[in-house]
Write an enzyme that holds these catalytic residues in place. Structure first.
Site, PDB file in Angstrom:
ATOM      1  N   TYR A   1      51.180  88.398 -29.595  1.00 29.53           N
ATOM      2  CA  TYR A   1      51.392  88.771 -30.996  1.00 29.53           C
ATOM      3  C   TYR A   1      50.371  89.792 -31.496  1.00 29.53           C
ATOM      4  CZ  TYR A   1      54.660  84.940 -31.042  1.00 29.53           C
ATOM      5  OH  TYR A   1      55.711  84.118 -30.758  1.00 29.53           O
TER       6      TYR A   1
ATOM      7  N   LYS B   1      50.190  77.654 -19.684  1.00 33.47           N
ATOM      8  CA  LYS B   1      50.885  78.101 -18.467  1.00 33.47           C
ATOM      9  C   LYS B   1      49.828  78.631 -17.502  1.00 33.47           C
ATOM     10  CE  LYS B   1      54.842  78.688 -16.371  1.00 33.47           C
ATOM     11  NZ  LYS B   1      55.661  77.537 -15.949  1.00 33.47           N
TER      12      LYS B   1
ATOM     13  N   ASP C   1      55.797  74.092 -19.986  1.00 30.63           N
ATOM     14  CA  ASP C   1      57.233  73.806 -19.830  1.00 30.63           C
ATOM     15  C   ASP C   1      57.463  72.294 -19.710  1.00 30.63           C
ATOM     16  OD1 ASP C   1      55.730  74.620 -17.630  1.00 30.63           O
ATOM     17  OD2 ASP C   1      57.455  74.907 -16.347  1.00 30.63           O
TER      18      ASP C   1
ATOM     19  N   ASP D   1      54.358  78.839 -30.783  1.00 25.99           N
ATOM     20  CA  ASP D   1      55.477  79.238 -31.637  1.00 25.99           C
ATOM     21  C   ASP D   1      56.730  78.472 -31.211  1.00 25.99           C
ATOM     22  OD1 ASP D   1      57.052  80.602 -33.389  1.00 25.99           O
ATOM     23  OD2 ASP D   1      56.888  82.561 -32.431  1.00 25.99           O
TER      24      ASP D   1
END
Ligand code: NAP
Length: 492
Positions: A141, A188, A221, A245
């Site tokens: 972002y 991740k 995930d 987000d």
């Protein structure tokens, strides 16, 4: 509330706190007014200072969507209750929301996710009660995007050590302030070892400072999967911007969706409270909007400024209203019983002073360690330049490109080590069937001593530039004996 307990802008001679109110666009003014009415009826000691942002401001030609007076008001008061803002098509490229978050360095996005009485979902009865803490300014972002070739786009994922540390410490402080016990850091890191891995490493480094918190790490995930399979296991979850987000919207969906989801954006010098939903232009001005999400955001705001009594009173009145299911807005009311924004607001006000069957938490003030001013910089003890990755646009096959680059590198002090395409080594060729596009990363290693790197780089780039289109260059650096770059898939 004692004025002295608030670190915000107390109004002279009173216990009131000055708050910037931005009504915003669409249903914004209706829900902001509804919330202001409820807070006033609850006796919250707030002196509103109204300020503008959003569509009309863009239309006046102010590209940020927020005029200077609004920025000054926020800087003065440090606390904002904001309605949703629109970026009208054809005006400005950046959203006014993002401008406000970045301008005031509101680095922590806090999204409580709690089952609400009377809001039926497939997860009702599971006791979902968690908070998602999302890093709000770094990561993908930062908005740093470049077209590399006419058909290949790139966005920079930027994660810093201090940026990770302050969001993790905010998440830990919030865990303690809300009397919670578990903090899950979801990343991740298994794939993005430097960026997402930074968040995980800092988490592991700082958590011994919080012995009352049980820390755990989860791959993002799996975290999304676990949130659907067993959402009641989570207490506080912290994640980088993009992952946060996504999981915060997922989590909101478990308890009734964005329409009832509150949020805050926290920084060292300002905090902004807003509903997660947008301006819902289809229902604007029709007395149909549900102010619940903004009201819950205002409850977070009252706690933030230290007015725990008013926060509790408003929250309990809202919970009683939802529990009893009388005079709810159409989006959450049993079929055919919906009322307008005004009647719902009146009902919440009528319920002020009543207590719901819903247990309250023992909230404490959120204390944040202020980050030192100036540029954060930690020089490594040893830094070596090992080589260079040069990103080159080419329609040539890898072997042909390699021959040309080997010739260009001759006598520069660099040798070509490998060429990759979208992360997979394509020269020297490996088995497999690579799908090739016109963007190649070409890795050169320095043949000579590391201190000869700068003149060698100038020579190499001049030679490459004479024959090829190059877009950007990354130095391959080693910090204190550790390589600061990853290998391509298949690279030795
Ligand atoms: P939205 O405004 O959240 O609206 C989607 C739908 O959700 C609405 O049409 C409405 O459904 C329902 N809804 C949302 N809030 C509601 C409320 N308080 N009460 C009752 N129903 C509600 O999403 P959008 O249509 O994608 O976005 C519209 C504009 O808002 C865009 O310009 C967007 O950029 C902006 N936006 C701003 C923010 C922000 O300022 N933080 C956030 C998101 C979007 P029904 O039509 O079925 O009644």
């Amino acid at each position: 509330m004692d004025a002295k307990t608030s670190r915000y802008n107390a109004v002279n001679g009173t216990t009131k706190t000055k708050v910037t109110a931005i009504p915003g666009d669409g249903i914004g003014p209706e829900v902001v007014r509804a919330v202001q009415r409820i807070l006033a009826a609850a006796g919250a000691q707030i002196d509103w200072e109204e300020a503008e942002a959003g569509a009309e401001v863009f239309k006046r030609g102010i590209a940020s969507g927020a005029p200077q007076e609004t920025l000054d008001s926020i800087a003065r008061n440090g606390i904002v209750l904001k309605g949703p803002l629109e970026t009208p098509v054809g005006y400005g490229e950046k959203s006014a929301n993002v401008t406000l978050r970045k301008f005031f360095e509101l680095y922590g996005n806090i999204r409580p996710v709690r089952e609400l009485p009377g809001i039926r979902t497939p997860f009702s009865g599971r006791g979902i009660d968690m908070v998602i803490v999302r890093e709000n300014v770094e990561d993908l972002y930062t908005g740093i995007e470049h077209m590399q070739t006419a058909g290949a786009a790139q966005c920079l994922k930027l994660i810093t050590e201090p940026g990770s540390e302050r969001i993790l410490r905010l998440a830990a402080a919030l865990t303690l302030a809300e009397g919670r016990h578990k903090l899950t850091c979801a990343t991740k890191a298994n794939i993005m070892k430097f960026t997402e891995g930074m968040m995980k490493r800092v988490f592991e480094r700082i958590m011994p400072d919080y012995p009352a918190i049980e820390p755990s790490h989860m791959i993002i995930d799996n975290c999304a999967h676990q949130m659907v399979i067993a959402p009641e296991q989570f207490d506080v979850v912290v994640a980088t911007n993009m992952n946060g987000d996504i999981i915060s919207d997922l989590a909101a969906g478990l308890v009734g969706g964005l329409g009832v989801a509150p949020s805050s954006n926290i920084g060292d010098h300002a905090a902004m409270f807003e509903a997660v939903h947008g301006s819902a232009p289809q229902i604007a001005g029709k007395d149909l909007a549900n102010p619940t999400a903004l009201l819950l955001s205002a409850v977070m705001m009252l706690r933030h400024i230290g007015d725990f009594a008013a926060a509790e009173k408003v929250e309990q009145a809202l919970l009683v209203t939802l529990e009893e299911g009388k005079n709810l807005t159409g989006d959450i009311a049993p079929k055919g019983t919906g009322v307008g924004t005004t009647a719902y607001t009146d009902q919440v006000i009528a319920n002020l002073g009543r207590t719901s069957g819903y247990a309250s938490r023992d909230y404490k003030a959120l204390t944040l360690a202020e980050w030192p001013k100036g540029v954060w910089h930690r020089a490594p003890t040893e830094r070596l330049v090992m080589g260079l990755d040069v990103f080159i646009e080419s329609g040539a096959l890898p072997a042909e490109l390699a021959a040309s680059l080997q010739a260009a590198a001759e006598g520069t002090g660099f040798g070509l080590k490998m060429i990759e395409n979208r992360g997979v080594q394509v020269w020297p060729a490996l088995s497999g069937q690579p799908f090739l596009v016109d963007l190649f990363r070409c890795r050169f290693l320095l043949d000579g001593p590391a201190d000869s790197a700068e003149p060698a780089i100038a020579k190499l780039m001049a030679a490459i530039g004479a024959k090829h289109h190059w877009m950007h260059v990354e130095k391959l650096q080693r910090f204190d004996g550790k390589d600061g770059y990853t290998k391509a898939q298949g690279e030795n």
